[in-house]
Design an enzyme around this catalytic site. Sequence first.
Site: not given
Length: 2027
Positions: A30, A252-253, A501, A916, A967, A1132, A1138, A1143
Amino acid sequence: MDSPSNGYGWAGALPAKQGLYDPTNERDACGVGFIINIKGQVSHKILRDSENLLCNMSHRGATGADSRDGDGAGVMLSMPHRLLSREFLALGCTLPPPGQYSTGNIFTDPNNSECMAHFDAIAEQLGLRVVAWRRVPVNSEILGPTSRSREPAIMQPLVVGDWWEERRFQRQLFVLKKRARHEIGGWFYVCSLDTRIIVYKGQLTPEQVPEYYADLRDAHCETHFALVHSRFSTNTFPSWERAQPFGWCAHNGEINTLRGNKNWMRAREGLLHSKAFSDGDLEKTFPIIDELGSDSAALDSVLELLVVSGVMTMPEAVMVMVPEAWQNNPTMPSAKRAFYEWASCVMEPWDGPALLTFSDGRYCGASLDRNGLRPCRYYITSDDRMICASEVGTVDIDPAMVVEKGRLMPGRMLLVDTREGVVVDDEKLKLQHAQRYPFQQWLDTHQIKISHLAVKDAATVDDQIPVSQDRRMRAFGYSAEFLNLILGPMVQYGKEPLGSMGNDTVLACMDPAPRLPYEYFRELFAQVTNPPIDPIREKIVMSLACHVGPEGNLLEISDCQAHRLSLDSPLLTKPELAAIRGMSARYPEWVSHTIDITFAAADGVDGYRRALDRVCEEAQVAIDRGAKILILSDTMVGAERVALSALLAAGAVHHHLVATKLRAKVALLVETGEAREVHHFCVLIGYGVDAICPYMVYETIAKLHRENVLPDKPVAQLIGQFRSAVDDGFRKVMSKMGISTLQSYKGAQIFEALGVASDVIDKCFVGTASRVQGTTLEGFAADALTRHDNAYGLPGAIATIGDEGEYNWRKVGSKHINTPGAISSLQDAVRTKNKASWLKYTEASQQSIQDCTLRGLLEIHADESQAIPVEEVEPWTNIVKRFCTGAMSYGSISKEAHTALAVAMNRLGGKSNSGEGGEDPERSIPRANGDSERSAIKQVASGRFGVTSNYLADADELQIKMAQGAKAGEGGELLGTKVSSEIAKTRHTTPGVTLVSPPPHHDIYSIEDLKQLIFDLKSANHRARISVKLVSEVGIGVVASGVVKALADHILVAGHDGGTGAARWTGIKYAGLPWELGLAETHQTLVLNDLRGRVVLQTDGQLKTARDVAIAAMLGAEEFGFATTPLITLGCVYLRRCHQNNCAVGVATQDPVLRAKFRGQPEHVINFFYYLAEDLREIMASLGIRSINELVGRTEFLRTTPGYHFDKGGLDLGLLLKPAHEMRPGVATYSVIKQDHQIESRLDSRLLPELLESLRTGRPAEVATEICNTDRAVGAILSYHLSVAHGLEGLPQGTVRLHLRGSAGQSLGAFLAPGIAIDLEGDANDYVGKGLSGGQIVVYPPRASTFDSHVNVIVGNVCLFGATSGEAFIGGIAAERFAVRNSGALAVVEGVGDHGCEYMTGGRVVVLGNVGRNFAAGMSGGLAYVLAEGFEDMCNKESVDLETVHGDEALWLKQTIQRHADLTGSKHARRVVDRFSGLLPKFVKVFPRDYKRVLAQESANINVPVEPQLPKPVVSEVVDIEDALVDESLLSDRVQNLDKLRGFAKYRRRGDKYRSAKKRTTDWDEISTRQTKSQLQVQAARCIDCGVPFCQSDVDGCPIGNVIPKWNELVYKNQWRDAFDRLMATNNFPEFTGRVCPAPCEGACVAGISELPVAIKSIEAAIIDHAWDMGWMRPVPPVRRSGWRVAVVGSGPAGLSAADQLNSAGYLVTVYEREDRIGGLLTYGIPNMKLDKRLVERRVDKMAKEGVEFVTGAHIGVTHSAADLLSSFDAVLLATGATWPRDLSIEGRQLEGVHFAMDFLTDSTKSLLSKRGGILAAGKRVVVIGGGDTGNDCIGTSVRQGAASVTNFELLPQPPRERAADNPWPQYPRVYRIDYGHEEVISRWGKDPRIYSISAKRFLGNSRGHLCGIETVRVQWTREAGRWSMEEVEGSKEVVEADLVFLAMGFLGPENKVIEELGVRQGPRSNVETGEGSYRTSVEKVFAAGDCRRGQSLVVWGINEGRMAASEMDTWLRNKQMACDQSRLIN
Ligand code: SF4
Ligand code: SF4
């Protein structure tokens, strides 16, 4: 209008629970704010202004499909007495004076006036009178169809009392309201009922509020404050009552701990009493919290109770419920700390992000949660107004009137007291309340701390039983894997270990093996609607402390409420528990009662349920008798007693006590051997346990220490490390859900149960979602009994605790999705385009999917009549466009792997995902061959690595990562070892420094913030599709609905099992749910909301085959993601290493040496997708489906696999399979329309026509314009155009200038590109300069303003988040989280809030004023210069040094401040410049240590000429320690520091050495010598400990499934005894296999892909030899004999291993052997130099001593009757081997001197053992025909016997020196190798004996009939269409002289005398026939194993056969007659 039906929501408007949709998961977020006259003067203008406040925040709310359908909005105001007087007068009533009457808006059924009568009646019972009802005038015309469908009649009752006493009146109103809610229900909802305030609200848009309610437009409506709220709901259903404000507050939350708060409140009701209420009235208000209400409504109810009961003022109640973070704040005044500590004894915090605005008419205020996760800004004007809201600029204010601009800080309260006419200072206010009572004194007197108790140093372990013999460990399900992989690292390093993995293990609910109940629970995590918090960098807001024991009465403030036991952590040591148990000695009333939670094993499954009931009952009785502490204990577990699961027992007791309202009277402790992992402890606490003593873990630590397995430190210290790891684990798990304190987490039940039946949920886990049913209480009981039986049921010595294969794949252990067979077949299929391998892959994958996943239980149900030709299905080239590869970031995987994926997907037209980690802009330049390495999807995560305008502009899709499957709820983690300089450059960070991404809360706190980010990204690239990545969990459907309403174009629902990223094992294994559930819920909910057509839905998570894809489509997906499988195609092999940068196949490493080993090609990925799409087309054709769109959501094609059954309780997938199109027929079920982002209406778009030319050409341009808070992300669209034209470099600074005036909306200058400059006169909201990419932003106060810039807030939260370059000059204070994750920008600011410069990795920040707490947390790069009071206390110095500024740096600093002063006009900055030299010593330079180190390194290298080179290899060249160190003592010292991480590449392989050929051929002793223990440790260090250890796979690796990595690990650690135990668990005769096995394990060893394989066989032989030397191999006869008799015919490997197994299980075993000695092939088929016969004898002796009877010279079927055998034994095993040799029927075969090889070898051994003669090679010219081991043994034997020459014929061509294409890894390598016999011939005669491609045509004889030669011909082999053919080479005939020929061409089958006599059926190849996977023959009682059953094979196969047959015989015999108590499984 429908009548209320289902009880969900206002008027039953929310759809009932259906499919996977559950209305209780609905969420909202909100915008809030208020405007108030501080002096309390009423006016209508305030109301008018509040309209602006509300409407200008409408972008924070949302609308449904029809823009007239708002999500809800409203306003609270002071009672408009003037208006009401007029209105009620019209109804004939004169109002009493203000405050002496009450009214409020009530939503009621327009067609039913009975509710009002009912209300009147209740009022009357309470001594109140409803004098009149007023119908509130509204304008219904403006409503949208949805809100109209449930529009109530809105009525105002005029309520008065015949008496007047304000407090009593308020209380009666409260009771009236509550009772009306409980008793009338349905269409009756009281918005507010008060004397001073009134709430007008509804399912309206903000703009509609004044339009709808005529009252609000009426000039008579006057108020002194207006508190507004606009809602953003995740659904599109009408929900009038969920609109806010509520009766007392607006929120708000999100309250993350709601379930716990509700339960605790319910429990507390048992203790509530108040004299203020009349008799029984209080009880009638119960339940205080409406079970179906929202979190905000619940909070409002409790707040109201606390205030109305008169116990607290409103500010006090808010302080108690939403306290600030007091625990770790040393600067907080002690009185205030004491207040909070006392308050924490009274109630747990209502935790979660919260901006709470509230009013009771007198006070009006706001309070912010401890993390400050909601924005709240305010102005105070010179005319006594305060405007406070989520944003600034919502109300037009003359800048000259503003006297103060501020923001609410984390945990703080902003309060206006209108009676006093003042703004109350937070500090003063709280101190005032804190000093109301002597809280500290109360605490000192009453609070009990653990240190007050007599905690003794008790012995941690009381017995001498070693770990391996402790039966309790088996009973509690301990595994060796847990000890090594989890417990060891926790104890050693004080941290839970990392894995990678994902989690591909079978779901607990599908595992036939016993599983602990904890494993069924999945941790929930915050995503989108609420933020996770950061347990590392923001630890200061977290606390594990909590109070346990009886609570006091909530409705009073008293000292006795402090009388609780205070614990710092919920994990207790044994001495601590003992002290608590006995605390009544010091505190008599603290009586403890221990409840035994074990039951008699004899009671069986029924006993389990009875025991649970008994435990609950005992708990209740104990409380009734005064117990204050209950301890549930399983210490009585033993042979006769089985433990209940501590979790089930605790859950049952907790809920029983909540239901009986006794829970708040007692502390609930658990003393258990069962719980041991972080997750276990979290589940216990989550279900209400106060504290846990995991005694078994402590004892295990002590025992491991005693056994020298753990470091040589005091046990207490080791236990301390364990506890510290668990505490970190608690924080991590709590933080995932955004919960800061353990006190709030306790009982909050933040879990979903996966596969738990409702009988268990209802008893133990009430309120927990469990959507597929599953294991029942009986199932859990059976598991407990099985575990108990495994521990105590075995009669003999117990086996080593197992390696369950829970984390890593094991041949015998838990099932995994990724298996060696599937991996190797896939790699072969895509590398060689081998369709047969592809089929093997799909078959293996489907099997594992069936074993492990929910979709495995589904069957695609095709109706044949609907099938269409496959040609009619859309082509594969179309289908692959719907495929994308997962977000595996460059950094986590190598550049080679990352680019191979991108190239492959670009060629296919699918999409690869950058992950990312950012992407090098170079990759956007096409390769010379036209390939593109650019990822079409660019991911934007909270780490914000390298996110620039250019990066965003270059994407086809921008994906916001809200969570990741591996995760969920955590940030990414990249260990420093992987941050090479190349990676650091791409990520804008410092090389070598570990990167831990913040969880996504730094800029996304809620749905409205996500909406803003979508807005920003769409501005940054309007071409790109905006995707939001979510992870499956309960409630994802409503979250996804909100995401669609926030205008996402695409949603990815990831499963829990995928992902490559590194994380703590708890996160990997227990967070998130299968995508099947998440996807189906999302699809169903979106369809139900009619939102599905606006979004593309994708899923991913271990998608393996076309079947998976088809099921995903049927469950609702139209696009599909693949991560691990494409990686497998690229090489792989699932090492799961990893995160360690080692590797072995170059996929997940940044090490150049290992990267060079990468062999993947884009073609491999393409081939995979081709096969997949083609298979999918086949499935679609079989269903009559032509396109993917037609398949989406068609669950009618799915059904649960018929006949599927789980003993523990069936899973019900019915909810999953509910067709969404039936839930809301007629709406779109796949993406059909695009979202309307309204790009054209944005300010940038309006400016674009004027600026586009300049952006393209670089011609300077300037514009000036007004701006307001609804103008958001200004500059982002302009930046897009600039980046497209000019790339990363952009234009010269200031080429395009924007001059703005006003209050800028959020994200001003987001991703501003180089060349654009913005200056703003005014102020700005959150996210200024988000992702700043080179542009310049200047913000300064209005020139007309009078306030001092450096004490006023001018920009909001999270400014400069993820900035990469550019400049920002802020002429005022920035709120919280300034310059978080800044990696390159320069910023000057005059003060910042909490968490400034957090995670910063580059750039410079100058702060010319005060800073909040936690400055520089996690800062690893860049510099900050701060001029602030008390800075040291505010700075988090974990990673930074504080220094002074001088020299050139000081000059730079002065010039920069001067620039700031010039640009902003800041007087403060100018003053600093003027007094610079005086102030310089006060400047603190914040210098990250990592950055300092890098700079130091750079400057050290500055004068050294450096050759350009790749980063230094992390793996050094191969070092052979042994070459350098021959001295064993030195070597054993060195092995202490072996590098096992990189051992495979670092140390040279060394197998067992052979003695010199010359020497060894002079004797018959064994040819090989063992290595030393130290040498073997080095070899063991070469083992990678692979996640999928191919060495032990039965497809290509060790047939017997030896757990090789485990013994390698143990040998590496010098734990030989454990290694021996481990080895013996799978292999009866390692001394044989270690000598004669050809070691397929080594052929399959992963290390062998790029290096030489691990010397497995040598290690195996050494372990067992060492065991014999040490005397560990002693006869151990079975403790009990069953009396049953078994005969084994044949004493070779199969016969002996079966005999050994059966004997140890208690059977009486007799072994019959036709030869004169026992051993079969082992004795006579293998020469002594390979296997010394003394070893066989030694073994046979041992077995004889253990009770096996051996009979030699017994040729069954010849000398002994088989029929007799059958009649005298209970079972017979045929293990006669394959002894019928293949002959060579050519001319001359009858000649003297032509022998079968086996006859020669037998004679040779007999002559050695018994000196009896036979065939002799001495002096003869020997030819051995045939190769293999037997041929080689003939060669070696001939050499030793003194042959004149030895030649070896091989019909086949010479094998290649390296693997051929058709012999890929991990198959046994068919390569040319020199065996010992060949070497001996070479040594004797100088040449290899082997002649290849030669065929014997006839044997030539002399006149005596004796062989003298062989006529031969050469042959040639050719291959056509995959088949080999042979032809003779013309003219190649020749004669080879020979006196002796040995035929070594293998065996055809078993010798069949016994078989015939018994009449056992034989197969076509004459082998004994048995069923598939079985050892039973066609004759009752007769079994067969070994070569006689499977044909000629290896010794190790024989052993395996014997073991398996024994197991089946055991089961068969037991089933037949044995009593249950003698049962045992052998394996
Ligand atoms: S038995 Fe053979 S395959 Fe198995 S571990 Fe030993 S050497 Fe390797
Ligand atoms: S022996 Fe080879 S395959 Fe087996 S775990 Fe070790 S490295 Fe991996």
